[in-house]
Design an enzyme around this catalytic site. Sequence first.
Site, short mmCIF file in Angstrom:
data_model
loop_
_atom_site.label_atom_id
_atom_site.label_comp_id
_atom_site.label_asym_id
_atom_site.label_seq_id
_atom_site.Cartn_x
_atom_site.Cartn_y
_atom_site.Cartn_z
N HIS A 1 6.99 71.50 -25.80
CA HIS A 1 5.96 70.45 -25.85
C HIS A 1 5.00 70.71 -27.00
O HIS A 1 4.31 71.72 -27.03
CB HIS A 1 5.22 70.39 -24.51
CG HIS A 1 6.08 69.86 -23.39
ND1 HIS A 1 5.74 69.94 -22.08
CD2 HIS A 1 7.28 69.25 -23.43
CE1 HIS A 1 6.70 69.39 -21.35
NE2 HIS A 1 7.65 68.97 -22.15
N GLN B 1 11.72 67.65 -20.22
CA GLN B 1 12.96 66.91 -20.51
C GLN B 1 12.75 65.43 -20.17
O GLN B 1 11.61 64.97 -20.17
CB GLN B 1 14.17 67.51 -19.77
CG GLN B 1 14.57 68.89 -20.31
CD GLN B 1 13.86 70.05 -19.64
OE1 GLN B 1 13.65 70.06 -18.44
NE2 GLN B 1 13.50 71.06 -20.41
N ASP C 1 11.84 64.79 -25.21
CA ASP C 1 11.15 64.70 -26.50
C ASP C 1 10.50 63.35 -26.73
O ASP C 1 10.45 62.85 -27.85
CB ASP C 1 12.11 65.01 -27.66
CG ASP C 1 12.74 66.38 -27.50
OD1 ASP C 1 11.99 67.31 -27.20
OD2 ASP C 1 13.97 66.51 -27.64
N LYS D 1 5.76 63.79 -24.66
CA LYS D 1 5.00 64.03 -23.42
C LYS D 1 3.85 65.00 -23.64
O LYS D 1 2.77 64.80 -23.11
CB LYS D 1 5.94 64.59 -22.33
CG LYS D 1 7.00 63.61 -21.89
CD LYS D 1 7.90 64.21 -20.82
CE LYS D 1 8.73 65.38 -21.28
NZ LYS D 1 9.76 65.07 -22.27
P1 IMP Z 1 19.72 73.17 -21.22
O1 IMP Z 1 18.59 72.59 -20.47
O2 IMP Z 1 19.33 74.23 -22.21
O3 IMP Z 1 20.82 73.63 -20.32
O4 IMP Z 1 20.36 72.02 -22.12
C1 IMP Z 1 21.04 70.91 -21.54
C2 IMP Z 1 20.79 69.65 -22.34
O5 IMP Z 1 19.44 69.27 -22.22
C3 IMP Z 1 21.04 69.81 -23.85
O6 IMP Z 1 21.50 68.57 -24.35
C4 IMP Z 1 19.66 70.09 -24.39
O7 IMP Z 1 19.53 69.75 -25.75
C5 IMP Z 1 18.82 69.20 -23.51
N1 IMP Z 1 17.44 69.65 -23.36
C6 IMP Z 1 16.98 70.69 -22.62
N2 IMP Z 1 15.65 70.79 -22.72
C7 IMP Z 1 15.24 69.79 -23.52
C8 IMP Z 1 13.95 69.35 -23.97
O8 IMP Z 1 12.90 69.89 -23.63
N3 IMP Z 1 13.95 68.25 -24.78
C9 IMP Z 1 15.08 67.62 -25.13
N4 IMP Z 1 16.30 67.98 -24.73
C10 IMP Z 1 16.38 69.06 -23.92
MG MG Z 2 10.49 68.60 -26.48
#
Ligand code: IMP
Ligand code: MG
Length: 422
Positions: A41, A223, A13, A16
């Site tokens: 995004h 991410q 976040d 990007k």
């Molecule tokens: P997952 O990717 O859904 O398994 O989540 C694993 C961790 O990554 C959690 O803390 C989510 O909040 C974080 N996360 C996954 N995708 C994003 C993103 O696009 N932005 C910010 N945090 C993310």
């Molecule tokens: Mg995001």
Amino acid sequence: MANTILIGAQWGDEGKGKIIDVLTANADVIVRSQGGNNAGHTVIHRSKKYILHLIPSGILRRGKVCVIGNGVVVDPIALVAEIEGLRKVGVKIDKNLLLSDCAHLVLPYHRLLDEQRELRKGRAKIGTTKRGIGPAYGDKAGRTGLRVSDLMQPLLFSKKLQAKIIENNSILQALGARPVNFREVNESYLAAGEKLRPFVANTVLYLHRALERGREILFEGAQGTFLDIDHGTYPYVTSSNTTAGGACTGTGVPPHRMDRVLGVMKAYTTRVGEGPLPTEDRGLAEMLHKLGREFGATTGRPRRCGWFDAVATRYAAMINGIDELAITNLDGLDNVDPILICVAYCLNGKRLAVPPCDATQLANCEPIYQQVRGWNQSTHLARKFSQLPLAARNYVKYVSELTGATLSMVSVGPGRTQTIVL
Ligand code: IMP
Ligand code: MG
């Protein structure tokens, strides 16, 4: 512009989407190499807000080709919904989107397992987006996953799916969750598969041909560095390589074809989900939330907020080989004075210049702060670096210096024009 890897230097976040959108003006091909629809995004285009999850942000510009690479995990139902949603608002999607036949599929049992594992962890939960990302990458590494190429062969797909559902239903039942219905999943996935068929391609080949023709490729990271499965705050991470190396493995483009790495970071720090965040600050979070800022684009959850953490970003610059920096959300600090910057951690009386590998140790790190003056005025209208207040210029210069990379962009709002290029 040359082939650019764009990555997040913090916990995701970083803004990007907006920087990618700005860079896309000069790129020919935009490719996603990892993650899935856990990503969100946000791009403002012609004063409309778009949130993209699986499709590269380049889709909003005409004449660009967007590629979903082999390293992405794809929920076909979600991808079809995203394509249809974009078409409904007038975005053209046909020959400008390609989907790798090697990309792994996210299936309903992945989402249910994600949910169950989180429930069972109780207070130790990761705070995932519950999109099934971890279990889908788990199947990939376990060599039992289904891929887009399977989905393109209906008979084969149904056979493999049936076996997978039998296996996963016994696990789901043991966990006390409801099993999934083979027929329903089979039908809905095959239907989505037919809608996706026109986009499916050998994207490795496509990207190499594009390189031969001198096309410029932008690798759109999802991410951020500290959510990387190897380098992040394990286990509070996502399940892919969010760092620069992931751009190679997730697309089949070799390292020596990459020309530069651009790191995106916020002027402060945020994190959504659980896990250590050394510079977390409630007051700062409250102020930003009151401004309507810092709510997750995928899940709507309020993001945790903290001061700029130079220990983390310096480490991110090292892992990713960041050449250039884009600092976003500078305007979030417009009315903060003084501003704190974390320059080192203190763990058990020892000063640390790099984050420890262990999440518990990281959680016990006390930030060592430096205080700088705020600027107490809006930066929204600045379009040139010289139009920023002196204290704001000093701030971004200082955090870039601490991070150890060259500042190339500063963002002062969500709009395309609210971008200062240095
Ligand atoms: P997952 O990717 O859904 O398994 O989540 C694993 C961790 O990554 C959690 O803390 C989510 O909040 C974080 N996360 C996954 N995708 C994003 C993103 O696009 N932005 C910010 N945090 C993310
Ligand atoms: Mg995001």
